[in-house]
Design a protein around this motif. Structure first.
Motif, short mmCIF file in Angstrom:
data_model
loop_
_atom_site.label_atom_id
_atom_site.label_comp_id
_atom_site.label_asym_id
_atom_site.label_seq_id
_atom_site.Cartn_x
_atom_site.Cartn_y
_atom_site.Cartn_z
N HIS A 47 7.01 -2.36 2.37
CA HIS A 47 6.20 -3.05 1.38
C HIS A 47 7.07 -3.64 0.28
N SER A 78 3.44 -3.81 -4.15
CA SER A 78 2.42 -3.36 -3.19
C SER A 78 2.51 -1.86 -2.95
N TYR A 79 3.73 -1.36 -2.87
CA TYR A 79 3.93 0.07 -2.62
C TYR A 79 3.34 0.92 -3.74
N THR A 80 3.54 0.49 -4.99
CA THR A 80 3.04 1.27 -6.11
C THR A 80 1.52 1.27 -6.20
N LYS A 81 0.86 0.39 -5.45
CA LYS A 81 -0.59 0.33 -5.46
C LYS A 81 -1.22 1.04 -4.26
N LEU A 82 -0.40 1.60 -3.37
CA LEU A 82 -0.94 2.31 -2.22
C LEU A 82 -1.69 3.55 -2.67
N ASP A 83 -2.85 3.79 -2.09
CA ASP A 83 -3.60 5.01 -2.40
C ASP A 83 -2.93 6.24 -1.80
N VAL A 105 0.73 7.28 0.69
CA VAL A 105 1.98 6.84 1.32
C VAL A 105 2.19 7.63 2.59
N ASP A 133 5.69 4.42 5.78
CA ASP A 133 5.64 3.46 4.67
C ASP A 133 6.95 3.53 3.88
N PHE A 191 9.49 0.94 0.90
CA PHE A 191 9.43 -0.22 0.02
C PHE A 191 10.83 -0.77 -0.20
N LYS A 195 -1.14 9.03 -10.11
CA LYS A 195 -1.30 8.60 -8.73
C LYS A 195 0.04 8.54 -8.00
N ARG A 196 1.11 8.25 -8.76
CA ARG A 196 2.40 8.10 -8.13
C ARG A 196 3.20 9.39 -8.10
#
Length: 216
Positions: free
Chosen positions: A104, A108-113, A115, A119, A121, A212-213
């Motif tokens: 990604h 885009s990677y930081t917005k994944l619900d 990982v 996946d 980046f 989230k991260r």
């Protein structure tokens, strides 16, 4: 006289039978390492071709490097799933492909619900000869002035909007997760005045903590 090399023909796609996956140019794949104790290589398929009878399928692979494979090595801001798109190409047998994966963009990677194992980046291109990166500058955050590592928990100042690692502001991760409001040292006096004048009971607080991260 040297024997002429048999002509090869390009393929739009190819089914890798042992994994039952269709690959096309532009796909990212996991490839078998020479040493099975090492992690799988990651590559982007640039083209696919076969011999005149459709066999002996080869792929032109553009390699992704892991940070530890680069000249500078792994740095604290490199994520565990971070890769660099290199200028290193090789022709490989399609049979060395062991799976497909997704590389990604950083955003885009930081917005994944969530990982997944496949996946990754990429935010840098890497010159394998010189060790240079493109871009050669990225945004930095916190008092430590380091680029963002998406594996790390960070908390955002409600005034200046900068992000901070809990450890850099003498706070534990658990304390950071419990915050309702946060103002950095530079903004704290003004921030406290804002809170005192606000109607904090009008609704739930909007905690600006990047939980989230948080991954280990």
């Amino acid at each position: 006289m040297a024997k002429a090399r048999a002509p090869r023909r390009p393929l739009e796609s190819y089914t890798v039978k042992h994994i039952n996956k269709i690959i096309k140019a532009g796909d990212c794949v996991l490839m078998r390492p020479a040493d099975q104790s090492n992690p799988q290589y990651v590559a982007r398929i640039e083209q696919i071709d076969a011999d005149a009878r459709g066999g002996n399928v080869k792929v032109l692979a553009r390699w992704y490097y892991r940070p530890e494979e680069s000249i500078g090595g792994r740095r604290p801001f490199h994520g565990s799933k971070e890769l660099f798109l290199s200028d290193h190409y090789d022709v490989q047998s399609a049979d060395t492909i062991e799976g497909k994966c997704a590389v990604h963009s950083f955003k885009s990677y930081t917005k994944l619900d969530a990982v997944g194992n496949d996946d990754f980046f990429c935010r840098f291109e890497y010159n394998s000869g010189t060790g240079a990166f493109n871009p050669d500058r990225v945004a930095v955050y916190c008092k430590c002035e380091m680029p963002y590592n998406p594996d790390d928990l960070m908390v955002q100042c409600e005034d200046c909007s900068d992000w901070f690692h809990p450890a850099c502001i003498e706070m534990t991760a658990e304390e950071a997760k419990r915050l309702d409001h946060f103002f950095c040292e530079s903004c704290s006096s003004e921030g406290q005045n804002k809170l005192q004048n606000s109607h904090s009971t009008s609704g739930p607080s909007d905690t600006k903590v990047d939980t989230k991260r948080l991954r280990r």
